[in-house]
Design a protein around this motif. Structure first.
Motif, PDB file in Angstrom:
ATOM      1  N   LEU A   8       0.850  -1.181   0.000  1.00 53.53           N
ATOM      2  CA  LEU A   8       0.000   0.000   0.000  1.00 53.53           C
ATOM      3  C   LEU A   8       0.892   1.239   0.000  1.00 53.53           C
ATOM      4  CD1 LEU A   8      -3.268   0.658   1.934  1.00 53.53           C
ATOM      5  CD2 LEU A   8      -1.470   2.394   1.922  1.00 53.53           C
ATOM      6  N   VAL A   9       0.674   2.124  -0.979  1.00 52.49           N
ATOM      7  CA  VAL A   9       1.499   3.313  -1.133  1.00 52.49           C
ATOM      8  C   VAL A   9       0.645   4.558  -1.009  1.00 52.49           C
ATOM      9  CG1 VAL A   9       3.112   4.559  -2.612  1.00 52.49           C
ATOM     10  CG2 VAL A   9       3.041   2.053  -2.691  1.00 52.49           C
ATOM     11  N   ASP A  10       0.971   5.399  -0.046  1.00 54.39           N
ATOM     12  CA  ASP A  10       0.362   6.723   0.097  1.00 54.39           C
ATOM     13  C   ASP A  10       1.089   7.649  -0.870  1.00 54.39           C
ATOM     14  OD1 ASP A  10      -0.418   9.276   0.851  1.00 54.39           O
ATOM     15  OD2 ASP A  10      -0.142   8.948   3.001  1.00 54.39           O
ATOM     16  N   THR A  11       0.388   8.118  -1.903  1.00 55.36           N
ATOM     17  CA  THR A  11       1.066   8.897  -2.947  1.00 55.36           C
ATOM     18  C   THR A  11       1.574  10.237  -2.452  1.00 55.36           C
ATOM     19  OG1 THR A  11      -0.993   9.927  -3.756  1.00 55.36           O
ATOM     20  CG2 THR A  11      -0.352   7.803  -4.719  1.00 55.36           C
ATOM     21  N   ARG A  12       0.990  10.756  -1.366  1.00 54.67           N
ATOM     22  CA  ARG A  12       1.492  12.026  -0.826  1.00 54.67           C
ATOM     23  C   ARG A  12       2.856  11.838  -0.180  1.00 54.67           C
ATOM     24  NH1 ARG A  12      -4.114  13.783   2.057  1.00 54.67           N
ATOM     25  NH2 ARG A  12      -3.797  11.664   2.829  1.00 54.67           N
ATOM     26  N   ALA A  13       3.068  10.691   0.407  1.00 53.34           N
ATOM     27  CA  ALA A  13       4.328  10.420   1.099  1.00 53.34           C
ATOM     28  C   ALA A  13       5.382   9.819   0.166  1.00 53.34           C
ATOM     29  CB  ALA A  13       4.081   9.478   2.280  1.00 53.34           C
ATOM     30  N   TYR A  14       4.937   9.109  -0.866  1.00 54.78           N
ATOM     31  CA  TYR A  14       5.858   8.431  -1.783  1.00 54.78           C
ATOM     32  C   TYR A  14       5.446   8.691  -3.235  1.00 54.78           C
ATOM     33  CZ  TYR A  14       7.659   5.938   2.290  1.00 54.78           C
ATOM     34  OH  TYR A  14       8.236   5.623   3.492  1.00 54.78           O
ATOM     35  N   LYS A  36      -9.162   5.325   7.072  1.00 52.49           N
ATOM     36  CA  LYS A  36      -9.454   4.177   6.208  1.00 52.49           C
ATOM     37  C   LYS A  36      -8.268   3.229   6.066  1.00 52.49           C
ATOM     38  CE  LYS A  36     -12.867   6.628   3.378  1.00 52.49           C
ATOM     39  NZ  LYS A  36     -13.283   7.010   2.001  1.00 52.49           N
ATOM     40  N   LEU A  37      -7.141   3.600   6.635  1.00 54.77           N
ATOM     41  CA  LEU A  37      -5.918   2.832   6.399  1.00 54.77           C
ATOM     42  C   LEU A  37      -6.022   1.407   6.911  1.00 54.77           C
ATOM     43  CD1 LEU A  37      -3.034   2.656   5.402  1.00 54.77           C
ATOM     44  CD2 LEU A  37      -2.278   3.660   7.569  1.00 54.77           C
ATOM     45  N   ASP A  38      -6.449   1.215   8.142  1.00 54.75           N
ATOM     46  CA  ASP A  38      -6.482  -0.131   8.720  1.00 54.75           C
ATOM     47  C   ASP A  38      -7.446  -1.044   7.966  1.00 54.75           C
ATOM     48  OD1 ASP A  38      -4.624   0.618  10.584  1.00 54.75           O
ATOM     49  OD2 ASP A  38      -6.070   0.928  12.207  1.00 54.75           O
ATOM     50  N   ALA A  39      -8.643  -0.540   7.670  1.00 56.49           N
ATOM     51  CA  ALA A  39      -9.628  -1.354   6.962  1.00 56.49           C
ATOM     52  C   ALA A  39      -9.156  -1.697   5.555  1.00 56.49           C
ATOM     53  CB  ALA A  39     -10.970  -0.628   6.908  1.00 56.49           C
ATOM     54  N   ARG A  40      -8.529  -0.751   4.900  1.00 52.48           N
ATOM     55  CA  ARG A  40      -8.041  -1.000   3.536  1.00 52.48           C
ATOM     56  C   ARG A  40      -6.889  -2.000   3.544  1.00 52.48           C
ATOM     57  NH1 ARG A  40      -7.652   4.182   0.353  1.00 52.48           N
ATOM     58  NH2 ARG A  40      -9.888   3.881   0.649  1.00 52.48           N
ATOM     59  N   SER A  57       2.843  -6.519  -5.816  1.00 51.36           N
ATOM     60  CA  SER A  57       1.708  -5.782  -6.358  1.00 51.36           C
ATOM     61  C   SER A  57       1.477  -4.532  -5.514  1.00 51.36           C
ATOM     62  CB  SER A  57       0.449  -6.652  -6.383  1.00 51.36           C
ATOM     63  OG  SER A  57       0.073  -7.031  -5.073  1.00 51.36           O
ATOM     64  N   VAL A  58       0.708  -3.588  -6.060  1.00 50.80           N
ATOM     65  CA  VAL A  58       0.595  -2.266  -5.452  1.00 50.80           C
ATOM     66  C   VAL A  58      -0.859  -1.877  -5.232  1.00 50.80           C
ATOM     67  CG1 VAL A  58       1.091   0.191  -5.772  1.00 50.80           C
ATOM     68  CG2 VAL A  58       2.759  -1.516  -6.504  1.00 50.80           C
ATOM     69  N   VAL A  59      -1.114  -1.279  -4.072  1.00 52.76           N
ATOM     70  CA  VAL A  59      -2.375  -0.596  -3.791  1.00 52.76           C
ATOM     71  C   VAL A  59      -2.020   0.878  -3.674  1.00 52.76           C
ATOM     72  CG1 VAL A  59      -4.362  -0.391  -2.245  1.00 52.76           C
ATOM     73  CG2 VAL A  59      -3.238  -2.615  -2.558  1.00 52.76           C
ATOM     74  N   LEU A  60      -2.281   1.623  -4.722  1.00 50.74           N
ATOM     75  CA  LEU A  60      -1.853   3.011  -4.838  1.00 50.74           C
ATOM     76  C   LEU A  60      -2.976   3.926  -4.367  1.00 50.74           C
ATOM     77  CD1 LEU A  60       0.617   4.584  -5.932  1.00 50.74           C
ATOM     78  CD2 LEU A  60      -0.539   4.672  -8.149  1.00 50.74           C
ATOM     79  N   CYS A  61      -2.708   4.738  -3.341  1.00 49.03           N
ATOM     80  CA  CYS A  61      -3.758   5.521  -2.694  1.00 49.03           C
ATOM     81  C   CYS A  61      -3.462   7.013  -2.754  1.00 49.03           C
ATOM     82  CB  CYS A  61      -3.907   5.113  -1.229  1.00 49.03           C
ATOM     83  SG  CYS A  61      -4.321   3.364  -1.000  1.00 49.03           S
ATOM     84  N   ALA A  62      -4.341   7.755  -3.430  1.00 52.40           N
ATOM     85  CA  ALA A  62      -4.258   9.211  -3.454  1.00 52.40           C
ATOM     86  C   ALA A  62      -5.216   9.786  -2.423  1.00 52.40           C
ATOM     87  CB  ALA A  62      -4.615   9.740  -4.840  1.00 52.40           C
ATOM     88  N   ASN A  63      -4.808  10.898  -1.819  1.00 51.37           N
ATOM     89  CA  ASN A  63      -5.647  11.565  -0.816  1.00 51.37           C
ATOM     90  C   ASN A  63      -6.079  10.575   0.268  1.00 51.37           C
ATOM     91  OD1 ASN A  63      -5.846  14.180  -2.327  1.00 51.37           O
ATOM     92  ND2 ASN A  63      -6.912  12.878  -3.806  1.00 51.37           N
ATOM     93  N   LEU A  64      -5.136   9.759   0.685  1.00 51.68           N
ATOM     94  CA  LEU A  64      -5.438   8.695   1.640  1.00 51.68           C
ATOM     95  C   LEU A  64      -5.992   9.254   2.943  1.00 51.68           C
ATOM     96  CD1 LEU A  64      -5.313   5.692   2.434  1.00 51.68           C
ATOM     97  CD2 LEU A  64      -2.947   6.087   3.176  1.00 51.68           C
ATOM     98  N   HIS A  65      -7.175   8.771   3.331  1.00 47.52           N
ATOM     99  CA  HIS A  65      -7.791   9.179   4.591  1.00 47.52           C
ATOM    100  C   HIS A  65      -7.255   8.280   5.704  1.00 47.52           C
ATOM    101  CE1 HIS A  65     -10.654  10.287   7.641  1.00 47.52           C
ATOM    102  NE2 HIS A  65     -11.254  11.143   6.814  1.00 47.52           N
ATOM    103  N   PRO A  66      -6.616   8.860   6.722  1.00 49.38           N
ATOM    104  CA  PRO A  66      -6.005   8.032   7.766  1.00 49.38           C
ATOM    105  C   PRO A  66      -6.978   7.050   8.413  1.00 49.38           C
ATOM    106  CG  PRO A  66      -5.306  10.315   7.983  1.00 49.38           C
ATOM    107  CD  PRO A  66      -6.380  10.306   6.942  1.00 49.38           C
ATOM    108  N   VAL A  84       3.174  -1.374   4.186  1.00 46.38           N
ATOM    109  CA  VAL A  84       2.520  -0.064   4.105  1.00 46.38           C
ATOM    110  C   VAL A  84       3.586   1.014   3.986  1.00 46.38           C
ATOM    111  CG1 VAL A  84       1.082   1.626   5.292  1.00 46.38           C
ATOM    112  CG2 VAL A  84       0.504  -0.789   5.428  1.00 46.38           C
ATOM    113  N   LEU A  85       3.484   1.830   2.939  1.00 40.76           N
ATOM    114  CA  LEU A  85       4.350   2.987   2.753  1.00 40.76           C
ATOM    115  C   LEU A  85       3.485   4.224   2.901  1.00 40.76           C
ATOM    116  CD1 LEU A  85       6.483   1.896  -0.345  1.00 40.76           C
ATOM    117  CD2 LEU A  85       6.954   1.510   2.087  1.00 40.76           C
ATOM    118  N   SER A  86       3.522   4.812   4.076  1.00 38.04           N
ATOM    119  CA  SER A  86       2.662   5.957   4.376  1.00 38.04           C
ATOM    120  C   SER A  86       3.410   6.919   5.287  1.00 38.04           C
ATOM    121  CB  SER A  86       1.364   5.488   5.048  1.00 38.04           C
ATOM    122  OG  SER A  86       0.498   6.561   5.282  1.00 38.04           O
ATOM    123  N   ALA A  87       2.899   8.130   5.361  1.00 39.62           N
ATOM    124  CA  ALA A  87       3.536   9.143   6.211  1.00 39.62           C
ATOM    125  C   ALA A  87       3.401   8.759   7.675  1.00 39.62           C
ATOM    126  CB  ALA A  87       2.878  10.492   5.958  1.00 39.62           C
TER     127      ALA A  87
END
Length: 239
Positions: A190-196, A223-227, A212-221, A236-239
């Protein structure tokens, strides 16, 4: 280790063409697009055929992909590499043979052919185009689902200035970056596009090692665990 970017994509598709290879979320628009290996390869092939048959481009030519992280960005860049082109990402402007950008006019990059995309849900076409541009998602659908171009060489140029790298150099760097990020074969990242936002992180590194990649724009914090659970994420690559 794979020695070219198209080789890495082919390997990823052959492993299992039916499972998700790139899943896209935009929490601002609610968009979710899931691409299996076969589906992504279809878009890549259509793009490569557009570049070769539609524009008459090939090895030695250059495409600028001036778009944020997105599944269409991946398809366009991978299609250009499959056709033997070098790709320039946002940075210092330069003259290119083909330019792929968003809805805002891009005047500082001289280009022979210009394509625009709104990166809209369901790959919808644009209602209005920047002057001198063709709609990428409309045009690319006219081209074949399979690409039969000559194989790309490891020594062929993959990235165009200011730092130019061969396919082999990109793959080596990507494998090193994957190790730094803790990405291994079979991971679901999972990639947070704002952070990476760098393609080295969200595209090259996972592709190089078979993740494989789960690419997330405007990731809502919230929703992270459920996603992470729903998408069977392992890294997980996130801020």
């Amino acid at each position: 280790m794979h020695t070219t970017i198209p080789q890495a994509l082919t390997s990823a598709v052959r492993r299992d063409p039916t499972t998700p290879l790139l899943t896209w979320y935009d929490d601002a628009s609610g968009d979710r697009t899931e691409l299996s290996g076969a589906t992504l390869d279809n878009w890549v092939s259509k793009t490569a055929n557009l570049v070769v048959d539609g524009l008459g481009l090939g090895p030695g030519d250059t495409a600028a992909v001036l778009l944020p992280p997105h599944w269409q960005t991946a398809a366009i860049a991978l299609g250009a590499w499959s056709a033997g082109l070098a790709v320039a990402f946002p940075g210092r402007p330069q003259a290119v043979d083909a330019l792929f950008a968003g809805v805002e006019p891009v005047t500082e990059w001289p280009a022979t052919d210009r394509f625009a995309t709104g990166l809209l849900p369901l790959a919808m076409p644009l209602r209005e185009l920047p002057p001198g541009s063709v709609d990428y998602v409309t045009e690319v659908r006219n081209y074949g689902d399979h690409f039969r171009g000559a194989p790309v060489s490891p020594d062929d140029r993959a990235l165009a200035g200011p730092v130019e790298l061969s396919h082999l150099a990109v793959m080596r760097t990507a494998a090193e970056r994957a190790a730094e990020l803790g990405i291994t074969a079979g991971d679901r990242v999972l990639v947070d596009t704002r952070a990476y936002p760098d393609p080295a992180d969200w595209l090259f590194a996972p592709l190089a090692v078979g993740a494989s990649v789960v690419l997330c724009a405007n990731l809502h914090p919230a929703k992270l665990d459920a996603r992470t659970l729903a998408e069977k994420v392992t890294v997980v690559l996130s801020a």
